[in-house]
Design a protein around this motif. Structure first.
Motif, PDB file in Angstrom:
ATOM      1  N   ILE A  22      38.882  -3.829  48.118  1.00  0.00           N
ATOM      2  CA  ILE A  22      39.035  -4.565  46.780  1.00  0.00           C
ATOM      3  C   ILE A  22      37.780  -4.453  45.975  1.00  0.00           C
ATOM      4  O   ILE A  22      36.678  -3.965  46.473  1.00  0.00           O
ATOM      5  CB  ILE A  22      39.435  -6.184  47.178  1.00  0.00           C
ATOM      6  CG1 ILE A  22      38.168  -6.714  48.107  1.00  0.00           C
ATOM      7  CG2 ILE A  22      40.718  -6.334  47.725  1.00  0.00           C
ATOM      8  CD1 ILE A  22      38.215  -8.252  48.142  1.00  0.00           C
ATOM      9  N   TRP A  23      37.647  -4.761  44.808  1.00  0.00           N
ATOM     10  CA  TRP A  23      36.626  -4.749  43.851  1.00  0.00           C
ATOM     11  C   TRP A  23      36.445  -6.214  43.446  1.00  0.00           C
ATOM     12  O   TRP A  23      37.193  -6.833  42.665  1.00  0.00           O
ATOM     13  CB  TRP A  23      36.669  -3.909  42.740  1.00  0.00           C
ATOM     14  CG  TRP A  23      36.454  -2.553  43.149  1.00  0.00           C
ATOM     15  CD1 TRP A  23      35.368  -1.756  42.904  1.00  0.00           C
ATOM     16  CD2 TRP A  23      37.362  -1.476  43.589  1.00  0.00           C
ATOM     17  NE1 TRP A  23      35.446  -0.427  43.307  1.00  0.00           N
ATOM     18  CE2 TRP A  23      36.559  -0.255  44.100  1.00  0.00           C
ATOM     19  CE3 TRP A  23      38.688  -1.530  44.374  1.00  0.00           C
ATOM     20  CZ2 TRP A  23      37.225   0.937  44.745  1.00  0.00           C
ATOM     21  CZ3 TRP A  23      39.218  -0.413  45.065  1.00  0.00           C
ATOM     22  CH2 TRP A  23      38.565   0.686  45.133  1.00  0.00           C
ATOM     23  N   PHE A  24      35.349  -6.981  44.057  1.00  0.00           N
ATOM     24  CA  PHE A  24      35.245  -8.079  43.599  1.00  0.00           C
ATOM     25  C   PHE A  24      34.308  -8.431  42.750  1.00  0.00           C
ATOM     26  O   PHE A  24      33.303  -7.927  42.824  1.00  0.00           O
ATOM     27  CB  PHE A  24      34.644  -9.160  44.873  1.00  0.00           C
ATOM     28  CG  PHE A  24      34.640 -10.468  44.985  1.00  0.00           C
ATOM     29  CD1 PHE A  24      35.993 -11.175  45.252  1.00  0.00           C
ATOM     30  CD2 PHE A  24      33.572 -11.310  44.933  1.00  0.00           C
ATOM     31  CE1 PHE A  24      36.026 -12.577  45.239  1.00  0.00           C
ATOM     32  CE2 PHE A  24      33.563 -12.820  44.778  1.00  0.00           C
ATOM     33  CZ  PHE A  24      34.680 -12.919  44.987  1.00  0.00           C
ATOM     34  N   CYS A  25      34.583  -9.093  41.456  1.00  0.00           N
ATOM     35  CA  CYS A  25      33.795  -9.010  40.422  1.00  0.00           C
ATOM     36  C   CYS A  25      33.259 -10.582  40.036  1.00  0.00           C
ATOM     37  O   CYS A  25      34.073 -11.398  39.981  1.00  0.00           O
ATOM     38  CB  CYS A  25      34.578  -8.508  39.059  1.00  0.00           C
ATOM     39  SG  CYS A  25      35.490  -6.831  39.388  1.00  0.00           S
ATOM     40  N   THR A  26      32.072 -10.570  39.561  1.00  0.00           N
ATOM     41  CA  THR A  26      31.409 -11.666  39.111  1.00  0.00           C
ATOM     42  C   THR A  26      30.861 -11.536  37.736  1.00  0.00           C
ATOM     43  O   THR A  26      29.792 -10.654  37.685  1.00  0.00           O
ATOM     44  CB  THR A  26      30.416 -11.992  40.229  1.00  0.00           C
ATOM     45  OG1 THR A  26      31.100 -12.341  41.593  1.00  0.00           O
ATOM     46  CG2 THR A  26      29.860 -14.001  39.877  1.00  0.00           C
ATOM     47  N   VAL A  43      39.123 -10.193  41.096  1.00  0.00           N
ATOM     48  CA  VAL A  43      39.197  -9.402  42.011  1.00  0.00           C
ATOM     49  C   VAL A  43      40.395  -8.349  41.901  1.00  0.00           C
ATOM     50  O   VAL A  43      41.405  -8.653  40.935  1.00  0.00           O
ATOM     51  CB  VAL A  43      39.682  -9.882  43.459  1.00  0.00           C
ATOM     52  CG1 VAL A  43      40.909 -10.706  43.420  1.00  0.00           C
ATOM     53  CG2 VAL A  43      39.550  -9.006  44.474  1.00  0.00           C
ATOM     54  N   ALA A  44      40.329  -7.184  41.897  1.00  0.00           N
ATOM     55  CA  ALA A  44      41.253  -6.121  41.622  1.00  0.00           C
ATOM     56  C   ALA A  44      41.466  -5.147  42.801  1.00  0.00           C
ATOM     57  O   ALA A  44      40.567  -4.725  43.623  1.00  0.00           O
ATOM     58  CB  ALA A  44      40.796  -5.260  40.514  1.00  0.00           C
ATOM     59  N   THR A  45      42.423  -4.476  42.736  1.00  0.00           N
ATOM     60  CA  THR A  45      42.617  -3.222  43.625  1.00  0.00           C
ATOM     61  C   THR A  45      42.354  -1.935  42.809  1.00  0.00           C
ATOM     62  O   THR A  45      43.014  -1.888  41.610  1.00  0.00           O
ATOM     63  CB  THR A  45      43.783  -3.137  44.571  1.00  0.00           C
ATOM     64  OG1 THR A  45      45.020  -3.232  43.684  1.00  0.00           O
ATOM     65  CG2 THR A  45      43.939  -4.757  45.174  1.00  0.00           C
ATOM     66  N   SER A  46      42.628  -0.638  43.535  1.00  0.00           N
ATOM     67  CA  SER A  46      42.644   0.531  42.617  1.00  0.00           C
ATOM     68  C   SER A  46      44.041   0.791  42.012  1.00  0.00           C
ATOM     69  O   SER A  46      44.154   1.628  41.044  1.00  0.00           O
ATOM     70  CB  SER A  46      42.270   1.616  43.498  1.00  0.00           C
ATOM     71  OG  SER A  46      43.110   1.768  44.536  1.00  0.00           O
ATOM     72  N   GLU A  47      44.910   0.198  42.400  1.00  0.00           N
ATOM     73  CA  GLU A  47      46.448   0.217  41.955  1.00  0.00           C
ATOM     74  C   GLU A  47      46.488  -0.757  40.690  1.00  0.00           C
ATOM     75  O   GLU A  47      47.485  -0.395  39.859  1.00  0.00           O
ATOM     76  CB  GLU A  47      47.479  -0.200  42.908  1.00  0.00           C
ATOM     77  CG  GLU A  47      47.474   0.631  44.144  1.00  0.00           C
ATOM     78  CD  GLU A  47      46.778   0.212  45.184  1.00  0.00           C
ATOM     79  OE1 GLU A  47      46.672   0.849  46.238  1.00  0.00           O
ATOM     80  OE2 GLU A  47      45.808  -0.849  44.905  1.00  0.00           O
ATOM     81  N   GLY A  48      45.339  -1.341  40.339  1.00  0.00           N
ATOM     82  CA  GLY A  48      45.688  -2.107  38.942  1.00  0.00           C
ATOM     83  C   GLY A  48      45.975  -3.361  39.220  1.00  0.00           C
ATOM     84  O   GLY A  48      46.125  -4.256  38.251  1.00  0.00           O
ATOM     85  N   ASN A  49      46.217  -4.109  40.504  1.00  0.00           N
ATOM     86  CA  ASN A  49      46.523  -5.351  40.597  1.00  0.00           C
ATOM     87  C   ASN A  49      45.267  -6.168  40.493  1.00  0.00           C
ATOM     88  O   ASN A  49      44.263  -5.717  40.915  1.00  0.00           O
ATOM     89  CB  ASN A  49      47.016  -5.442  42.054  1.00  0.00           C
ATOM     90  CG  ASN A  49      48.162  -4.785  42.520  1.00  0.00           C
ATOM     91  OD1 ASN A  49      49.175  -4.923  41.340  1.00  0.00           O
ATOM     92  ND2 ASN A  49      48.394  -4.038  43.354  1.00  0.00           N
ATOM     93  N   ARG A  66      38.783   2.330  34.250  1.00  0.00           N
ATOM     94  CA  ARG A  66      37.669   2.929  35.067  1.00  0.00           C
ATOM     95  C   ARG A  66      37.869   3.006  36.500  1.00  0.00           C
ATOM     96  O   ARG A  66      37.511   3.867  37.201  1.00  0.00           O
ATOM     97  CB  ARG A  66      36.359   2.323  34.786  1.00  0.00           C
ATOM     98  CG  ARG A  66      35.963   2.756  33.216  1.00  0.00           C
ATOM     99  CD  ARG A  66      34.818   2.494  32.956  1.00  0.00           C
ATOM    100  NE  ARG A  66      34.347   2.948  31.735  1.00  0.00           N
ATOM    101  CZ  ARG A  66      32.995   3.546  31.271  1.00  0.00           C
ATOM    102  NH1 ARG A  66      32.113   3.404  32.122  1.00  0.00           N
ATOM    103  NH2 ARG A  66      32.735   3.943  30.280  1.00  0.00           N
ATOM    104  N   LEU A  67      38.270   1.891  37.213  1.00  0.00           N
ATOM    105  CA  LEU A  67      38.465   1.757  38.420  1.00  0.00           C
ATOM    106  C   LEU A  67      39.651   2.714  38.912  1.00  0.00           C
ATOM    107  O   LEU A  67      39.449   3.460  40.027  1.00  0.00           O
ATOM    108  CB  LEU A  67      39.113   0.397  38.768  1.00  0.00           C
ATOM    109  CG  LEU A  67      39.133  -0.169  40.376  1.00  0.00           C
ATOM    110  CD1 LEU A  67      38.021   0.227  41.196  1.00  0.00           C
ATOM    111  CD2 LEU A  67      39.835  -1.476  40.356  1.00  0.00           C
ATOM    112  N   ALA A  68      40.762   2.869  38.301  1.00  0.00           N
ATOM    113  CA  ALA A  68      42.058   3.901  38.634  1.00  0.00           C
ATOM    114  C   ALA A  68      41.260   5.134  38.395  1.00  0.00           C
ATOM    115  O   ALA A  68      41.718   6.192  39.216  1.00  0.00           O
ATOM    116  CB  ALA A  68      43.040   3.585  37.630  1.00  0.00           C
ATOM    117  N   ALA A  69      40.194   5.550  37.573  1.00  0.00           N
ATOM    118  CA  ALA A  69      39.797   6.999  37.450  1.00  0.00           C
ATOM    119  C   ALA A  69      38.536   7.303  38.510  1.00  0.00           C
ATOM    120  O   ALA A  69      38.323   8.534  38.516  1.00  0.00           O
ATOM    121  CB  ALA A  69      39.095   7.121  36.192  1.00  0.00           C
ATOM    122  N   GLY A  70      38.421   6.166  39.458  1.00  0.00           N
ATOM    123  CA  GLY A  70      37.442   6.583  40.448  1.00  0.00           C
ATOM    124  C   GLY A  70      36.063   5.981  40.324  1.00  0.00           C
ATOM    125  O   GLY A  70      35.240   6.383  41.152  1.00  0.00           O
TER     126      GLY A  70
END
Length: 329
Positions: A22-26, A43-49, A66-70
């Motif tokens: 996961i990517w935990f954003c603040t 919070v997000a996953t690489s699948e866009g959720n 950008r997350l999906a692009a790596g």
């Protein structure tokens, strides 16, 4: 009702438990036009959720692309929206009115350490003590520590290699007795993410109530509930707006013996002076305890209608929660 912070942390725990990174954003800081405050979570996953938000929509869309692009494969990165330049740290998105937004992005793999940390964060949101997350900007390690009672949600010292993010208990409003003002207070507080509890033992008043969805109703004398174990934390506001001394005075006597950060009761200046004298004489309250009570309650907005009075009350609750002095307004 669950606060948005709780929903974000809960979903993050579920994804980690299922083996997903996961990517935990603040949100760390804002300048100019920005719809979310420092400390806001997503919070997000690489699948866009994703759950939660950082802005009004454009920021989230850019981040997920950008997350999906790596991008964002480092343990931590601070992304700046509205800043010049084109790099993973400086997004191409421009915010309205020249606004700037800084977001801490933490890449968390599904390991026991990250799962345990977020479970501790969830416990802090449901607990009774103010805590802070300390996050290392170099290696992404994070831990919890005690913090002061009120103040800014995010503290980032110039040149420091860590950032501190408050994760104290979810804000709660206890309404001591029902009235039209209490009803309006509940609606404002719910919209701000507060948990709202209404206590009133008067069946003749509450028999046919249609309370806003999300309000917990307890048919009990408010003072008994307020004084019960765990009812009030440092993030609790206790508000009495019935004009019934049997309800309001007892609620104040119970509230000042709790860690509640905001305690207030409605009434004119003359009524408030008379109440203070009663609380000294019959309630045995000290001057320090009486000083904790906001009476008359709320900001002096010249309010007349129940909704206007409630607005003044809830605005004052927010002022105290954010550590602002009346002279700063």
């Amino acid at each position: 009702m669950q606060s948005l912070d709780y929903q974000v942390v809960q979903r993050a725990i579920e994804w980690l438990s299922n083996g997903r990174t996961i990517w935990f954003c603040t949100v760390l800081s804002t300048f100019g036009s920005s719809p979310r405050e420092p400390g806001s979570l997503m919070v997000a996953t690489s699948e866009g959720n994703h759950v939660g938000s950082l802005s009004g929509g454009c920021v989230e869309e850019d981040f997920l692309e950008r997350l999906a692009a790596g991008d964002y494969e480092l343990p931590t990165v601070i992304v700046r929206y509205g800043a010049p330049g084109d790099s993973p740290e400086n997004s191409r998105i421009r915010l309205p009115c020249g606004g700037l937004l800084e977001v801490l992005v933490e890449r968390m793999v599904a390991d026991p350490a990250n799962l345990s940390h977020l479970e501790q964060v969830r416990e802090a949101l449901c607990g009774e003590k103010e805590l802070a997350r300390r996050v290392s900007l170099t290696d992404g390690s994070s831990w919890l520590e005690e913090t002061e009672r009120n103040g800014p949600r995010v503290i980032r010292e110039e040149g420091a290699e860590t950032v501190r993010i408050r994760v104290g208990p979810i804000a709660r409003l206890i309404l001591a007795g029902y009235s039209t003002v209490a009803d309006a207070c509940a609606r404002f507080a719910l919209s701000l993410g507060y948990q709202v509890v209404l206590c009133d033992p008067r069946d003749e008043i509450t028999r046919d109530l249609e309370l806003p969805e999300g309000v917990e109703f307890i048919p009990q004398l408010p003072s008994l509930y307020i004084g019960s174990e765990g009812a009030c934390t440092q993030s609790t506001a206790v508000v009495a707006v019935t004009h019934d001394p049997r309800i309001d005075d007892l609620a104040m006597m119970a509230a000042v013996r709790t860690p509640a950060s905001y305690i207030g009761v409605m009434g004119s200046m003359r009524t408030s002076q008379a109440r203070a004298e009663r609380l000294r004489r019959t309630g045995g309250l000290s001057e320090a305890e009486i000083e904790r009570i906001h009476m008359p309650i709320g900001l002096n907005l010249g309010s007349k209608t129940p909704a206007e009075i409630a607005l003044a009350i809830v605005a004052d609750m927010v002022r105290v929660r954010r550590g602002r002095s009346p002279v700063d307004l």
